[in-house]
Design an enzyme around this catalytic site. Structure first.
Site, mmCIF file in Angstrom:
data_model
loop_
_atom_site.group_PDB
_atom_site.id
_atom_site.type_symbol
_atom_site.label_atom_id
_atom_site.label_comp_id
_atom_site.label_asym_id
_atom_site.label_seq_id
_atom_site.Cartn_x
_atom_site.Cartn_y
_atom_site.Cartn_z
ATOM 1 N N LYS A 2 -7.742 -58.758 -21.213
ATOM 2 C CA LYS A 2 -8.874 -58.509 -20.467
ATOM 3 C C LYS A 2 -10.066 -59.291 -20.912
ATOM 4 C CE LYS A 2 -11.009 -54.561 -17.707
ATOM 5 N NZ LYS A 2 -11.073 -53.232 -17.434
ATOM 6 N N GLU A 26 -5.650 -38.088 -11.198
ATOM 7 C CA GLU A 26 -6.676 -37.181 -10.747
ATOM 8 C C GLU A 26 -5.853 -35.907 -10.422
ATOM 9 O OE1 GLU A 26 -8.127 -41.208 -9.871
ATOM 10 O OE2 GLU A 26 -6.139 -40.339 -9.304
ATOM 11 N N ARG A 72 -8.379 -37.203 -3.743
ATOM 12 C CA ARG A 72 -6.806 -37.595 -4.360
ATOM 13 C C ARG A 72 -6.039 -36.317 -5.010
ATOM 14 N NH1 ARG A 72 -6.350 -43.309 -7.084
ATOM 15 N NH2 ARG A 72 -4.418 -43.558 -5.878
#
Length: 633
Positions: free
Chosen positions: A283, A369, A397
């Site tokens: 990344k 979640e 969610r």
């Protein structure tokens, strides 16, 4: 001239030589660095998938072959290669292109992915649809990365794919990061896969043996598959997870080796059934500061591309997030029941400092979640007081867990609902528009929204000093707060609002920080000799009925203001009260209309949807000159 200047679609890319493809990769990185430095946006994730993106569009026949990016913030190179280079200046701005894949924007965006971990389910659906229609030559690819594999939905989809056996390719973009560093057993497992020296060495020898034209040994294909599974498990501590789900596993491979990636994709598209290619990427590749601190450079805002220094900002008040992190740390030092939980948003929720000082009392559960909410329920059921820091759209969610596991059982979980209201340039997938509406209808819940920073601090204090008989939800925006932060804590009576200003005939009822617009509007209207009352409701459940009786018995015009959907929101609650109690005032509701709010700055969106200071003043002036008009809207 760069080859990218001639690329208007992947068809142009496929006509280039390999050396030109390498130039394309260099140019894409430079373009992304130049753009984000000036305009902001997601950064390090897209830098890490440049070679992967080029290889995918070079080998696969997109958009006929379906390609899904998950999470969608890593799709900038994809957008640049699919006809949006010239319009990329408008990325994430009002009226511009989306910062995420968007089906309405391009035929190359097979599926919208502003939230994570949906790609495998979606691409499985597309693969099954193609199989049903007999379109057996179409390819289906899902790129899942930035921690998205930690979510339960990804495993549910792989379990289903392993059973259905459609032709599909899952590319696991393993960069060891979501926004913060990845956590959990899955990341440890992936690390084992990438460092299993003996497994990878033996796998190479096996490949060479099987590819030898002079080999006299003829192996049945099913025997080879079994042997491959044996070595995948035998040289690690446990069997390969993906193979156990009946998904063929390939890798790990260097996701920045363009030539190798192209060769692998050419082979994989001819292998039937579900497959997973494990790509290891970095990344922030190509920009040294992002390599050194990828978390900081996930979405850095504007910066000097030569030095990597962030562009200076004016002195400002603290944000709600900073007050949350500092206050919870202070409270936790005196209340040993407090535990902080967040689904992969420690830094965004300002919990990193508390994690550093109290590592055994702060839990990052990954992009999970549903689990985070039920995990909090378990903590609460055993006597602790969990503070669940979760973004408004991410709480959507976990709605069933909120109802079934927390509210139904009257468990004391404090939901700190971050990014409530419009969030700005992330757009419709991230606006916290619906939490008031979907929380109001749940029994046993207390719901509040502070107007200023000191009120926020005191609501956090109140949540931990009372014996809660159910969940306590506190919603707050992604923004700088207003008001002076006092040193002492003050307990706030549950379900009680407050009068901000007295007035005549017209009263404003506001909820949350958006009430600052009402304060400014009331002050400006005094110059026109229009004296408007203002009340801060503070709680959306239970609503302060004593305050509302007082308001409706005095004022013939009432205006509600909220940074959320007016359908089912605080305006609806006030209207229900008015009808139930036989009042007949004029009622006007300001807030988000029945649409998915677009992208733009928060100020732009407040103005666009008609609940900023200017809109409030305009409405009140029109109502002031129509004293006899009776209607509800």
């Amino acid at each position: 001239m760069s080859p990218n200047n001639f690329i208007s679609s992947p068809v142009d890319l496929r006509n280039l030589s390999f050396s030109s493809l390498q130039v394309v990769c260099e140019d894409l990185r430079s373009f992304i660095i130049d753009h984000v430095a000036v305009n902001g946006g997601h950064f390090s994730s897209s830098l890490g998938v440049v070679e992967l993106t080029v290889a995918l569009h070079y080998v696969f026949n997109t958009p006929i072959d379906k390609l899904i990016w998950d999470v969608g913030h890593q799709a900038y190179p994809h957008k640049l290669l699919t006809g949006r280079r010239k319009s990329f200046y408008s990325n994430r701005v009002l009226g511009g292109i989306s910062g995420f894949p968007c089906r309405d924007e391009s035929e190359f965006d097979a599926f919208g992915t502003g939230h994570s971990s949906t790609s495998i389910s979606a691409i499985l659906g597309m693969a099954i649809a193609a199989k049903y229609r007999g379109e057996l030559n179409r390819q289906h690819i899902a790129v899942i990365g930035d921690g998205a594999m930690t979510a339960g939905q990804a495993f549910e989809a792989m379990n289903n794919a392993g059973y259905e056996q459609p032709n599909m390719l899952i590319i696991l973009n393993d960069n060891n990061m979501s926004i913060d560093s990845n956590t959990g057993a899955l990341q440890n497992y992936l690390t084992d896969l990438t460092t299993a020296k003996y497994y990878n060495t033996l796998k190479l020898h096996l490949k060479n043996l099987l590819s030898s034209e002079n080999s006299s040994t003829k192996w049945a294909s099913d025997t080879l598959r079994k042997f491959d599974k044996i070595i995948k498990g035998g040289f690690m501590q446990y069997s390969n997870l993906f193979e156990a789900l009946n998904i063929r596993y390939f890798g790990p491979v260097d996701g920045h080796d363009l030539k190798k990636m192209i060769g692998l994709f050419e082979k994989l598209k001819h292998i039937p059934g579900p497959k997973l290619l494990h790509c290891v990427t970095i990344k922030g590749k190509g920009f040294a500061p992002a390599l050194a601190d990828p978390k900081k450079w996930h979405a850095p805002g504007t910066f000097n591309k030569s030095t990597g220094s962030k562009l200076s900002t004016v002195n400002r008040s603290p944000t709600f997030q900073e007050v949350f992190g500092n206050t919870l740390l202070t409270l936790a030092k005196t209340n040993d029941r407090i535990i902080a939980v967040s689904p992969a948003m420690l830094s965004g929720s300002s919990l990193s400092k508390m994690k550093s000082e109290m590592p055994d009392r702060v839990f990052d559960v990954g992009i999970a979640e549903q689990h985070s909410v039920t995990f909090c329920a378990g903590l609460a059921a055993d006597g602790l007081l969990p503070f669940c820091a979760i973004y408004s759209t991410f709480l959507q969610r976990a709605y069933d867990q909120l109802i079934h596991d927390v509210a139904l059982q009257k468990l004391p979980v404090v939901f700190c609902i971050d990014r409530a209201g419009v969030v700005g340039t992330d757009g419709p997938t991230h606006h916290g528009a619906f939490d008031i509406s979907f929380l109001r209808c749940i029994p046993n819940i207390t719901g509040a929204s502070p107007m200023d920073l000191d009120d926020f601090k005191n609501l956090l204090f109140t949540a931990q000093c009372d014996t809660l008989n159910g969940p306590f939800a506190i919603r707050y925006p992604k923004s700088v707060g207003s008001g002076e932060l006092k040193s002492k804590f003050c307990k706030i009576p549950l379900g009680k609002g407050r009068k901000i200003k007295s007035g005549k005939r017209i009263a404003i009822l506001s909820l949350g920080p958006i009430g600052q617009f009402a304060v400014e509007a009331c002050q400006e209207l005094l110059d026109d000799h229009i004296d408007v009352a203002h009340y801060d409701l503070r709680f959306f459940k239970p609503i302060d009925e004593t305050l509302l009786h007082d308001v409706f018995s005095q004022f013939s015009v009432v205006i509600t203001i909220e940074d959320g959907s007016i359908i089912g929101g605080i305006g609806s609650a006030v209207m229900e009260f008015m009808v139930d109690n036989g009042y007949h005032s004029i009622l006007k509701r300001l807030g988000l209309p029945d649409t998915f709010a677009t992208q733009g700055t928060q100020n732009q969106l407040h103005a666009l949807y008609g609940y900023d200071k200017k809109a409030i003043i305009s409405l009140i002036r029109s109502l002031h000159h129509e004293p006899n008009k009776k209607n509800i809207s």
